[in-house]
Write a protein that holds these residues in place. Structure first.
Motif, PDB file in Angstrom:
ATOM      1  N   SER A 111       0.828  -1.213   0.000  1.00  0.00           N
ATOM      2  CA  SER A 111       0.000   0.000   0.000  1.00  0.00           C
ATOM      3  C   SER A 111       0.859   1.258   0.000  1.00  0.00           C
ATOM      4  O   SER A 111       0.418   2.315  -0.442  1.00  0.00           O
ATOM      5  CB  SER A 111      -0.967  -0.003   1.187  1.00  0.00           C
ATOM      6  OG  SER A 111      -0.267   0.085   2.400  1.00  0.00           O
ATOM      7  N   ALA A 112       2.109   1.159   0.477  1.00  0.00           N
ATOM      8  CA  ALA A 112       2.993   2.326   0.457  1.00  0.00           C
ATOM      9  C   ALA A 112       3.307   2.762  -0.971  1.00  0.00           C
ATOM     10  O   ALA A 112       3.599   3.932  -1.217  1.00  0.00           O
ATOM     11  CB  ALA A 112       4.291   2.014   1.203  1.00  0.00           C
ATOM     12  N   PHE A 113       3.239   1.824  -1.906  1.00  0.00           N
ATOM     13  CA  PHE A 113       3.553   2.149  -3.290  1.00  0.00           C
ATOM     14  C   PHE A 113       2.322   2.234  -4.182  1.00  0.00           C
ATOM     15  O   PHE A 113       2.431   2.250  -5.397  1.00  0.00           O
ATOM     16  CB  PHE A 113       4.581   1.141  -3.831  1.00  0.00           C
ATOM     17  CG  PHE A 113       5.880   1.222  -3.092  1.00  0.00           C
ATOM     18  CD1 PHE A 113       6.758   2.265  -3.336  1.00  0.00           C
ATOM     19  CD2 PHE A 113       6.202   0.303  -2.117  1.00  0.00           C
ATOM     20  CE1 PHE A 113       7.950   2.371  -2.633  1.00  0.00           C
ATOM     21  CE2 PHE A 113       7.384   0.385  -1.401  1.00  0.00           C
ATOM     22  CZ  PHE A 113       8.265   1.431  -1.664  1.00  0.00           C
ATOM     23  N   ALA A 114       1.159   2.286  -3.553  1.00  0.00           N
ATOM     24  CA  ALA A 114      -0.085   2.472  -4.307  1.00  0.00           C
ATOM     25  C   ALA A 114      -0.136   3.916  -4.805  1.00  0.00           C
ATOM     26  O   ALA A 114       0.504   4.810  -4.250  1.00  0.00           O
ATOM     27  CB  ALA A 114      -1.289   2.171  -3.424  1.00  0.00           C
ATOM     28  N   GLU A 115      -0.907   4.138  -5.824  1.00  0.00           N
ATOM     29  CA  GLU A 115      -0.960   5.479  -6.420  1.00  0.00           C
ATOM     30  C   GLU A 115      -1.638   6.493  -5.515  1.00  0.00           C
ATOM     31  O   GLU A 115      -1.112   7.562  -5.292  1.00  0.00           O
ATOM     32  CB  GLU A 115      -1.678   5.394  -7.766  1.00  0.00           C
ATOM     33  CG  GLU A 115      -0.959   4.456  -8.699  1.00  0.00           C
ATOM     34  CD  GLU A 115      -0.789   5.040 -10.064  1.00  0.00           C
ATOM     35  OE1 GLU A 115      -1.241   6.162 -10.307  1.00  0.00           O
ATOM     36  OE2 GLU A 115      -0.198   4.360 -10.883  1.00  0.00           O
ATOM     37  N   ALA A 116      -2.810   6.171  -5.003  1.00  0.00           N
ATOM     38  CA  ALA A 116      -3.541   7.107  -4.152  1.00  0.00           C
ATOM     39  C   ALA A 116      -3.156   6.857  -2.698  1.00  0.00           C
ATOM     40  O   ALA A 116      -3.406   5.783  -2.159  1.00  0.00           O
ATOM     41  CB  ALA A 116      -5.040   6.929  -4.340  1.00  0.00           C
ATOM     42  N   LEU A 117      -2.519   7.830  -2.085  1.00  0.00           N
ATOM     43  CA  LEU A 117      -2.074   7.674  -0.706  1.00  0.00           C
ATOM     44  C   LEU A 117      -2.823   8.633   0.210  1.00  0.00           C
ATOM     45  O   LEU A 117      -3.019   9.795  -0.122  1.00  0.00           O
ATOM     46  CB  LEU A 117      -0.579   7.963  -0.579  1.00  0.00           C
ATOM     47  CG  LEU A 117       0.369   6.905  -1.109  1.00  0.00           C
ATOM     48  CD1 LEU A 117       1.808   7.366  -0.971  1.00  0.00           C
ATOM     49  CD2 LEU A 117       0.190   5.607  -0.358  1.00  0.00           C
ATOM     50  N   SER A 118      -3.240   8.128   1.359  1.00  0.00           N
ATOM     51  CA  SER A 118      -3.855   8.997   2.356  1.00  0.00           C
ATOM     52  C   SER A 118      -2.873   9.257   3.492  1.00  0.00           C
ATOM     53  O   SER A 118      -3.116  10.093   4.334  1.00  0.00           O
ATOM     54  CB  SER A 118      -5.138   8.361   2.896  1.00  0.00           C
ATOM     55  OG  SER A 118      -4.835   7.126   3.492  1.00  0.00           O
ATOM     56  N   SER A 119      -1.765   8.525   3.529  1.00  0.00           N
ATOM     57  CA  SER A 119      -0.723   8.686   4.551  1.00  0.00           C
ATOM     58  C   SER A 119       0.609   8.917   3.861  1.00  0.00           C
ATOM     59  O   SER A 119       0.791   8.521   2.711  1.00  0.00           O
ATOM     60  CB  SER A 119      -0.615   7.424   5.401  1.00  0.00           C
ATOM     61  OG  SER A 119      -1.825   7.100   5.992  1.00  0.00           O
ATOM     62  N   PRO A 120       1.559   9.513   4.573  1.00  0.00           N
ATOM     63  CA  PRO A 120       2.895   9.659   3.981  1.00  0.00           C
ATOM     64  C   PRO A 120       3.514   8.290   3.689  1.00  0.00           C
ATOM     65  O   PRO A 120       3.426   7.377   4.504  1.00  0.00           O
ATOM     66  CB  PRO A 120       3.685  10.396   5.073  1.00  0.00           C
ATOM     67  CG  PRO A 120       2.663  11.054   5.936  1.00  0.00           C
ATOM     68  CD  PRO A 120       1.451  10.186   5.867  1.00  0.00           C
ATOM     69  N   ARG A 121       4.123   8.168   2.537  1.00  0.00           N
ATOM     70  CA  ARG A 121       4.700   6.897   2.075  1.00  0.00           C
ATOM     71  C   ARG A 121       5.731   6.353   3.061  1.00  0.00           C
ATOM     72  O   ARG A 121       5.758   5.163   3.347  1.00  0.00           O
ATOM     73  CB  ARG A 121       5.332   7.105   0.693  1.00  0.00           C
ATOM     74  CG  ARG A 121       5.768   5.864  -0.001  1.00  0.00           C
ATOM     75  CD  ARG A 121       6.345   6.138  -1.392  1.00  0.00           C
ATOM     76  NE  ARG A 121       5.541   7.035  -2.192  1.00  0.00           N
ATOM     77  CZ  ARG A 121       4.588   6.650  -3.049  1.00  0.00           C
ATOM     78  NH1 ARG A 121       4.342   5.380  -3.211  1.00  0.00           N
ATOM     79  NH2 ARG A 121       3.903   7.531  -3.736  1.00  0.00           N
ATOM     80  N   TRP A 122       6.591   7.204   3.596  1.00  0.00           N
ATOM     81  CA  TRP A 122       7.655   6.756   4.496  1.00  0.00           C
ATOM     82  C   TRP A 122       7.091   6.111   5.755  1.00  0.00           C
ATOM     83  O   TRP A 122       7.675   5.174   6.289  1.00  0.00           O
ATOM     84  CB  TRP A 122       8.625   7.890   4.833  1.00  0.00           C
ATOM     85  CG  TRP A 122       8.028   9.009   5.644  1.00  0.00           C
ATOM     86  CD1 TRP A 122       7.393  10.120   5.169  1.00  0.00           C
ATOM     87  CD2 TRP A 122       7.999   9.114   7.065  1.00  0.00           C
ATOM     88  NE1 TRP A 122       6.974  10.914   6.205  1.00  0.00           N
ATOM     89  CE2 TRP A 122       7.334  10.320   7.381  1.00  0.00           C
ATOM     90  CE3 TRP A 122       8.457   8.311   8.103  1.00  0.00           C
ATOM     91  CZ2 TRP A 122       7.116  10.728   8.695  1.00  0.00           C
ATOM     92  CZ3 TRP A 122       8.249   8.722   9.410  1.00  0.00           C
ATOM     93  CH2 TRP A 122       7.585   9.924   9.690  1.00  0.00           C
ATOM     94  N   MET A 123       5.947   6.616   6.244  1.00  0.00           N
ATOM     95  CA  MET A 123       5.331   6.032   7.436  1.00  0.00           C
ATOM     96  C   MET A 123       4.840   4.618   7.144  1.00  0.00           C
ATOM     97  O   MET A 123       4.985   3.716   7.978  1.00  0.00           O
ATOM     98  CB  MET A 123       4.184   6.906   7.933  1.00  0.00           C
ATOM     99  CG  MET A 123       4.650   8.214   8.541  1.00  0.00           C
ATOM    100  SD  MET A 123       3.278   9.228   9.070  1.00  0.00           S
ATOM    101  CE  MET A 123       2.908   8.456  10.634  1.00  0.00           C
ATOM    102  N   LEU A 124       4.254   4.434   5.968  1.00  0.00           N
ATOM    103  CA  LEU A 124       3.772   3.104   5.590  1.00  0.00           C
ATOM    104  C   LEU A 124       4.939   2.128   5.414  1.00  0.00           C
ATOM    105  O   LEU A 124       4.846   0.959   5.804  1.00  0.00           O
ATOM    106  CB  LEU A 124       2.944   3.179   4.309  1.00  0.00           C
ATOM    107  CG  LEU A 124       1.606   3.921   4.429  1.00  0.00           C
ATOM    108  CD1 LEU A 124       0.991   4.101   3.051  1.00  0.00           C
ATOM    109  CD2 LEU A 124       0.668   3.174   5.349  1.00  0.00           C
ATOM    110  N   ILE A 125       6.036   2.604   4.849  1.00  0.00           N
ATOM    111  CA  ILE A 125       7.209   1.747   4.658  1.00  0.00           C
ATOM    112  C   ILE A 125       7.787   1.325   6.004  1.00  0.00           C
ATOM    113  O   ILE A 125       8.050   0.141   6.242  1.00  0.00           O
ATOM    114  CB  ILE A 125       8.266   2.454   3.783  1.00  0.00           C
ATOM    115  CG1 ILE A 125       7.735   2.611   2.347  1.00  0.00           C
ATOM    116  CG2 ILE A 125       9.588   1.693   3.792  1.00  0.00           C
ATOM    117  CD1 ILE A 125       8.586   3.495   1.466  1.00  0.00           C
ATOM    118  N   ILE A 126       7.958   2.284   6.909  1.00  0.00           N
ATOM    119  CA  ILE A 126       8.489   1.963   8.237  1.00  0.00           C
ATOM    120  C   ILE A 126       7.533   1.013   8.968  1.00  0.00           C
ATOM    121  O   ILE A 126       7.956   0.029   9.575  1.00  0.00           O
ATOM    122  CB  ILE A 126       8.742   3.241   9.061  1.00  0.00           C
ATOM    123  CG1 ILE A 126       9.934   3.991   8.472  1.00  0.00           C
ATOM    124  CG2 ILE A 126       9.007   2.907  10.525  1.00  0.00           C
ATOM    125  CD1 ILE A 126      10.180   5.347   9.098  1.00  0.00           C
TER     126      ILE A 126
END
Length: 184
Positions: A111-126
C-alpha cells in the motif's frame, strides 16, 4: 444522581485494583497467564464448533450445511487440542500470529507504493518493515513471543488499572467538592 456517581467511583476503584492485581500476576507468571488464555480460547473454539455443528443440522443452516460441518469439526478439534495441549497450542497460535504479522507488513509495504495515498509513504514503509520484523521474531521463536505477549498484557493491565483507580479517586474527590458546595 450523587449516590449513583459514588457507586461509579467505587466501581472504578475496585475495577482498577483488580486490573492492577491481574497485571502483576500476568507479568510475574507469563507462562501461567498464556496457558490460561489458550485454554479460554480453546473453550471458545469448542463452543463455537459445537454451535456450528448444531446449526448445520438445523433448518436455518441447510443452505451452508457442508461449510458449517467443516467449521464445526475444525472448531471442536482445535478447541479440544487447545484445552488438553495448551503449550503446543500456544506455540501454534504464536506461529499463526507471526505469519499474520508478516502478511500485514507486506500489505503495508504494497500500500505504500499504491498510487492514491492517504498517509505519507515513508510512514507506511516503516510500519510495514516493523510488522514484518515482529512477524519474523514471532516465527523464529514462538515460545518467547507467546510469553512476551502475556507479559505485555500484564503490563498494560497494570497501567490501565492505575489509571482507572486514579479516575475513581478523581470522581470521588469531585463528588465531595460538589456535595460541600451544595451544602454551603
Amino acid at each position: 444522581m450523587i449516590a449513583a456517581s459514588r457507586r461509579s467511583s467505587t466501581t472504578l476503584i475496585a475495577t482498577g485494583v483488580l486490573a492492577v492485581l491481574f497485571g502483576i500476576v500476568a507479568s510475574i507468571w507469563p507462562i501461567g497467564t498464556f496457558v490460561s488464555l489458550v485454554i479460554i480460547w480453546g473453550a471458545y473454539a469448542l463452543v463455537d464448533g459445537i454451535t456450528a455443528l448444531v446449526m448445520a443440522f438445523s433448518r436455518e443452516g441447510s443452505s451452508a450445511k457442508l461449510l458449517l460441518i467443516f467449521t464445526g469439526v475444525i472448531g471442536v478439534v482445535a478447541g479440544l487440542y487447545a484445552i488438553f495441549q495448551p503449550l503446543s497450542s500456544g506455540v501454534a497460535l504464536a506461529w499463526a500470529m507471526g505469519i499474520w504479522l508478516v502478511v500485514r507488513g507486506v500489505t503495508e509495504l504494497i500500500s505504500a507504493f499504491a498510487e492514491a495515498l492517504s498517509s505519507p509513504r515513508w510512514m507506511l514503509i516503516i510500519g510495514g518493515i516493523l510488522w514484518i520484523l515482529a512477524g519474523v521474531l514471532f516465527i523464529a521463536n514462538p515460545g518467547a513471543a507467546a510469553l512476551t505477549v502475556a507479559f505485555w498484557l500484564g503490563a498494560l493491565a497494570f497501567v490501565w488499572g492505575l489509571l482507572t483507580i486514579g479516575a475513581g479517586i478523581a470522581l470521588r474527590s469531585h463528588l465531595k467538592k460538589a456535595s460541600a458546595a451544595d451544602a454551603a
